[in-house]
Design a protein around this motif. Sequence first.
Motif, short mmCIF file in Angstrom:
data_model
loop_
_atom_site.label_atom_id
_atom_site.label_comp_id
_atom_site.label_asym_id
_atom_site.label_seq_id
_atom_site.Cartn_x
_atom_site.Cartn_y
_atom_site.Cartn_z
N SER A 125 -1.93 -0.93 5.71
CA SER A 125 -3.32 -2.47 6.18
C SER A 125 -4.62 -2.08 5.84
O SER A 125 -5.03 -3.14 5.30
CB SER A 125 -2.47 -2.86 7.28
N LEU A 126 -4.89 -1.13 5.28
CA LEU A 126 -6.04 -0.52 5.75
C LEU A 126 -6.58 -0.62 4.23
O LEU A 126 -7.48 -0.51 3.89
CB LEU A 126 -6.56 0.84 6.48
N ILE A 127 -5.57 -0.92 3.15
CA ILE A 127 -6.19 -0.22 2.00
C ILE A 127 -6.17 -1.69 1.52
O ILE A 127 -4.99 -2.73 1.48
CB ILE A 127 -5.00 0.54 1.40
N PRO A 128 -6.70 -2.34 0.39
CA PRO A 128 -7.25 -3.36 -0.57
C PRO A 128 -5.49 -3.86 -1.11
O PRO A 128 -5.36 -2.66 -1.84
CB PRO A 128 -8.16 -3.55 -1.44
N HIS A 129 -5.09 -4.67 -1.14
CA HIS A 129 -3.67 -4.88 -1.97
C HIS A 129 -3.97 -4.44 -3.65
O HIS A 129 -5.48 -5.38 -3.93
CB HIS A 129 -3.54 -6.59 -2.19
N ASN A 130 -3.20 -4.08 -3.79
CA ASN A 130 -3.48 -3.81 -5.39
C ASN A 130 -3.12 -4.63 -7.07
O ASN A 130 -1.03 -4.60 -6.52
CB ASN A 130 -3.34 -2.64 -6.17
N PRO A 131 -2.77 -5.64 -7.51
CA PRO A 131 -2.25 -6.79 -8.03
C PRO A 131 -1.55 -5.78 -8.69
O PRO A 131 -0.47 -6.48 -9.72
CB PRO A 131 -3.45 -8.09 -8.19
N ASP A 132 -2.01 -4.85 -8.96
CA ASP A 132 -1.25 -4.94 -10.71
C ASP A 132 -0.04 -3.70 -10.70
O ASP A 132 0.68 -3.58 -11.36
CB ASP A 132 -1.83 -3.59 -11.59
#
Length: 201
Positions: free
Chosen positions: A169-176
């Motif tokens: 949850s500390l890591i930004p979402h990767n949309p790719d």
Amino acid sequence: MNTIHIALDIETLSKRPTAAIISIAAKCFTFAENTGEMPLDAFFKTVNASTCVMYGLHFDMDTVSWWQKQSEEAKRVHLQHGDIAVTISQALLALREYYLKACKLMEPIGQRPLVWCQGTDFDIPILRNAYQTVLGTDAPWSHGDVRDSRTFVHAIAGLVHPTVTDPYSLIPHNPDWHPHDALSDCDQLIWNVRHISRLVR
């Protein structure tokens, strides 16, 4: 020169250490910011699963059925048995060559590239068995050069935010990111370890 790391991921037709492999992906990366393009392109090979039969590699019907239910794109990429697919021996030899090229790049600083996987109980044991069974050799990397991205993420999150129950949850979402795509999983591993490492810089 920045230390070169290699993200590694495979897709298989079984969960056993003796599993048949249907794709192998690898991608070089560093932890340094703004490093530009890597000296080696990403590696990806689709394996003709029928060539795994010759070596007795394991097929699990539940896993085979699971793949048949995936998207047409996933099946096209990972179950391709046309001209684009190679034999399991060709894939393993090509991966070894890729790793040795990365080693050559690291020679000036007297180091070897570290090999990263999401956990150490799946990709590495399966590849080690495949090298031994198919080529009669050990995997090209040393066991001491293998790193686990999952442990890395949990360890850093535990140090910086010990009350967080989900380190990811500390890591930004990767949309790719496309799950169950070996090359995309390599990109996701790199994304995760780079972002979590920034917490301690």
